[in-house]
Design an enzyme around this catalytic site. Structure first.
Site, PDB file in Angstrom:
ATOM      1  N   HIS A 264      13.845 -36.914-101.899  1.00 13.93           N
ATOM      2  CA  HIS A 264      13.531 -35.603-101.331  1.00 13.93           C
ATOM      3  C   HIS A 264      14.700 -35.086-100.477  1.00 13.93           C
ATOM      4  O   HIS A 264      15.223 -33.995-100.702  1.00 13.93           O
ATOM      5  CB  HIS A 264      12.258 -35.710-100.483  1.00 13.93           C
ATOM      6  CG  HIS A 264      11.867 -34.425 -99.820  1.00 13.93           C
ATOM      7  ND1 HIS A 264      10.918 -33.585-100.340  1.00 13.93           N
ATOM      8  CD2 HIS A 264      12.317 -33.829 -98.686  1.00 13.93           C
ATOM      9  CE1 HIS A 264      10.800 -32.521 -99.555  1.00 13.93           C
ATOM     10  NE2 HIS A 264      11.630 -32.656 -98.538  1.00 13.93           N
ATOM     11  N   GLU A 265      15.105 -35.902 -99.515  1.00 13.35           N
ATOM     12  CA  GLU A 265      16.183 -35.457 -98.616  1.00 13.35           C
ATOM     13  C   GLU A 265      17.493 -35.302 -99.376  1.00 13.35           C
ATOM     14  O   GLU A 265      18.297 -34.421 -99.058  1.00 13.35           O
ATOM     15  CB  GLU A 265      16.336 -36.419 -97.430  1.00 13.35           C
ATOM     16  CG  GLU A 265      15.082 -36.574 -96.562  1.00 13.35           C
ATOM     17  CD  GLU A 265      14.496 -35.260 -96.035  1.00 13.35           C
ATOM     18  OE1 GLU A 265      15.216 -34.250 -95.955  1.00 13.35           O
ATOM     19  OE2 GLU A 265      13.280 -35.244 -95.718  1.00 13.35           O
ATOM     20  N   HIS A 268      17.665 -31.894-100.761  1.00 13.53           N
ATOM     21  CA  HIS A 268      18.150 -30.949 -99.747  1.00 13.53           C
ATOM     22  C   HIS A 268      19.672 -31.071 -99.610  1.00 13.53           C
ATOM     23  O   HIS A 268      20.386 -30.080 -99.517  1.00 13.53           O
ATOM     24  CB  HIS A 268      17.530 -31.266 -98.378  1.00 13.53           C
ATOM     25  CG  HIS A 268      16.117 -30.804 -98.204  1.00 13.53           C
ATOM     26  ND1 HIS A 268      15.736 -29.497 -98.355  1.00 13.53           N
ATOM     27  CD2 HIS A 268      14.986 -31.484 -97.846  1.00 13.53           C
ATOM     28  CE1 HIS A 268      14.424 -29.383 -98.111  1.00 13.53           C
ATOM     29  NE2 HIS A 268      13.949 -30.575 -97.805  1.00 13.53           N
ATOM     30  N   GLU A 294      13.488 -26.070 -99.836  1.00 19.42           N
ATOM     31  CA  GLU A 294      12.449 -27.050-100.168  1.00 19.42           C
ATOM     32  C   GLU A 294      12.262 -27.159-101.678  1.00 19.42           C
ATOM     33  O   GLU A 294      11.893 -28.222-102.185  1.00 19.42           O
ATOM     34  CB  GLU A 294      11.138 -26.660 -99.482  1.00 19.42           C
ATOM     35  CG  GLU A 294      10.059 -27.727 -99.505  1.00 19.42           C
ATOM     36  CD  GLU A 294      10.403 -28.983 -98.709  1.00 19.42           C
ATOM     37  OE1 GLU A 294      11.443 -29.008 -98.002  1.00 19.42           O
ATOM     38  OE2 GLU A 294       9.625 -29.949 -98.795  1.00 19.42           O
TER      39      GLU A 294
HETATM   40 ZN    ZN Z   1      11.974 -31.028 -97.275  1.00 24.06          ZN
END
Ligand code: ZN
Length: 500
Positions: A264-265, A268, A294
């Site tokens: 997830h990160e 980003h 996001e």
């Molecule tokens: Zn996030």
């Protein structure tokens, strides 16, 4: 002053603001990773001072004069048009905020974050309540200062998702909710459940770190231009060109948290690393909105990272990383376990189907806090009641209820909706990427992620703030934002797993 000089002066001035912010981001990162507990008071002073300085530079009369001058003669250069338009937006917001209020918010939230961390650890909402009260009061002052048409919540939203409105988000969320409820019910009624033991075996944290780092690098996060550390509440911080910080948290018996948190990160981080560095510090070199940000994390974490093709490549490697731990597990068993749908208390650990319910709950509570219908001290009761209504569960304590997220302690009211916007945009972008690029699953099976990353770099990352989120979505996918691609994707994923 000629036009050219005026533009350069404006960019120089604005870049200084962004430089100060990036220094703030770095000391903020340090606060959440390595700072000793007793440094909190001094760190709050530092953050407050930086915020004040940045606000002074942004609201300097010269910036307003330069903007006025540049707006009188329409620019022919596209980058210049974008930069003037978006600096105007940020400037207008900032000049409406009294410098004292900016500083007070910064100082308050810096301390409140530490109070929150303690309160969460000790399951002690009352110690956080006065801080939440103070933050809500400050955010109301902010909304009044900034101004709004319909709802004070619009004023907060606009900071994270420029152009989005409470009314519009309410409508899209309602459509999504209407389709999610029967889907989640059908899954529950199927009676099928994955094996629970697969992801809760003994996974040594150092090996989790090694594997997560390798997976993040494989999908395209550049570790020569970033790093990965541990924290209480994972985040990604793009400090500037060549420096993007990912954080995660590990649990020795829960593979999910660390692994999917890192993907997830890293999503980003790939966005941050994909921004056009020649325009660093200007809107043309900045991310479009938090919802779009996001979308990039969700796309890699879920659309790619929880998919079968991804694990056809990575499962043998995971088995090698933890010898004797997952040897007998088949890909089917693993995929099912990684896509378990089950109502649960913690947002960041929720599955893709129920996750959005957690967001809709927060979206509604925040609106109630902002318009004064809900007192901050009554949040635990309101939370638990709503949670029961929406997810059929009652949190056993506030640590697993209203204290679980850092956002309110950071003053981030208006932030939560961007998570579900991210899920919606991710599904819509991925649908388009599959149309444009053909056999992406074949790439993933071979451990190849470059074509998808390249597509995202071109379509989403490099444009920066050329387009607002809604327009970017229309340009990339030919359609306005809709809940349909997300629902279609979820049905396609869960259909075979649950036989629905
Ligand atoms: Zn996030």
């Amino acid at each position: 002053m000629d036009h050219h000089t005026a533009y350069h002066d404006l960019i120089d001035g604005f870049k200084n603001v962004r430089l100060l912010e990036s220094i703030g981001a770095l000391v903020g990162w340090d606060q959440h990773t390595y700072m000793p507990v007793k440094g909190a008071g001094h760190r709050a002073e530092q953050m407050g001072y930086l915020a004040k300085l940045g606000h002074e530079k942004l609201t300097a009369p010269a910036i307003g004069q330069l903007l006025g001058e540049l707006e009188r003669a329409a620019a022919t250069d596209e980058i210049e048009r974008v930069n003037v338009r978006e600096i105007r937006r940020v400037y207008n917001r900032a000049v409406k905020m009294p410098s004292k209020l900016v500083e007070e918010i910064a100082r308050t939230v810096s301390q409140a974050q530490n109070i929150w961390a303690e309160a969460r650890k000790k399951n002690d909402f009352p110690s956080f309540a006065p801080w939440l009260d103070k933050i809500v009061t400050l955010k109301r002052e902010e909304a009044t200062a900034v101004g709004y048409k319909d709802s004070p919540y619009d004023a907060l939203l606009d900071e994270y998702e420029p152009g989005a409105t409470t009314a519009e988000i309410t409508r899209v969320f309602a459509e999504l909710r209407a389709d999610l409820i029967p889907l989640v019910a059908a899954i529950a009624a199927s009676g099928k459940k994955p094996r629970k033991d697969i992801l809760t075996r003994e996974f040594a944290v150092d090996r989790q770190h090694m594997f997560g780092q390798a997976a993040a690098a494989a999908i395209g996060f550049d570790f020569q231009a970033g790093r990965l550390d541990t924290t209480v509440h994972p985040f990604c911080s793009g400090i500037g060109p060549g420096d993007c910080r990912l954080t995660t948290r590990y649990h020795p018996r829960e593979l999910n948290q660390g692994l999917f948190g890192i993907l997830h990160e890293a999503g980003h981080g790939i966005y941050e690393q994909g921004l056009d560095t020649t325009h660093f510090g200007t809107p043309a070199g900045s991310f479009a909105s938090l919802g779009i940000h996001e979308s990039q994390s969700r796309l890699w974490e879920n659309q790619v990272g929880r998919g079968r093709p991804f694990w056809e490549h990575f499962l043998p490697r995971l088995q090698q990383t933890f010898p004797g731990t997952l040897d007998e597990i088949t890909i089917d068993e693993f995929i099912f376990a990684a896509n378990n749908v089950e109502k649960s208390f913690i947002r960041v650990e929720a599955d893709e189907a129920t996750y959005n319910m957690h967001i809709i709950l927060r979206f509604e509570l925040e609106q109630a806090l902002m318009c004064g219908d809900l007192k901050p001290s009554d949040v635990p009761g309101a939370w638990n009641e709503k949670f029961h209504h929406m997810l059929d569960l009652t949190p056993p304590n506030d640590a697993q209820g209203c204290l679980q997220d850092i956002h309110w302690s950071m003053g981030g009211l208006g932030y939560f909706p961007t998570y579900t916007l991210g899920n919606l945009y991710a599904a819509q972008f991925m649908q388009q990427a599959r149309q444009d690029l053909g056999d992406l699953d074949g790439d993933f099976r071979a451990g190849q992620f470059g074509r998808l990353k390249g597509w995202l770099n071109d379509k989403i990352h490099r444009p920066g703030q050329r387009y607002r989120a809604g327009e970017l979505c229309r340009r990339v996918t030919g359609q306005a934002l809709s809940h349909k691609p997300l629902i279609a994707y979820l049905r396609q994923k869960y259909g075979p797993l649950y036989g629905i």
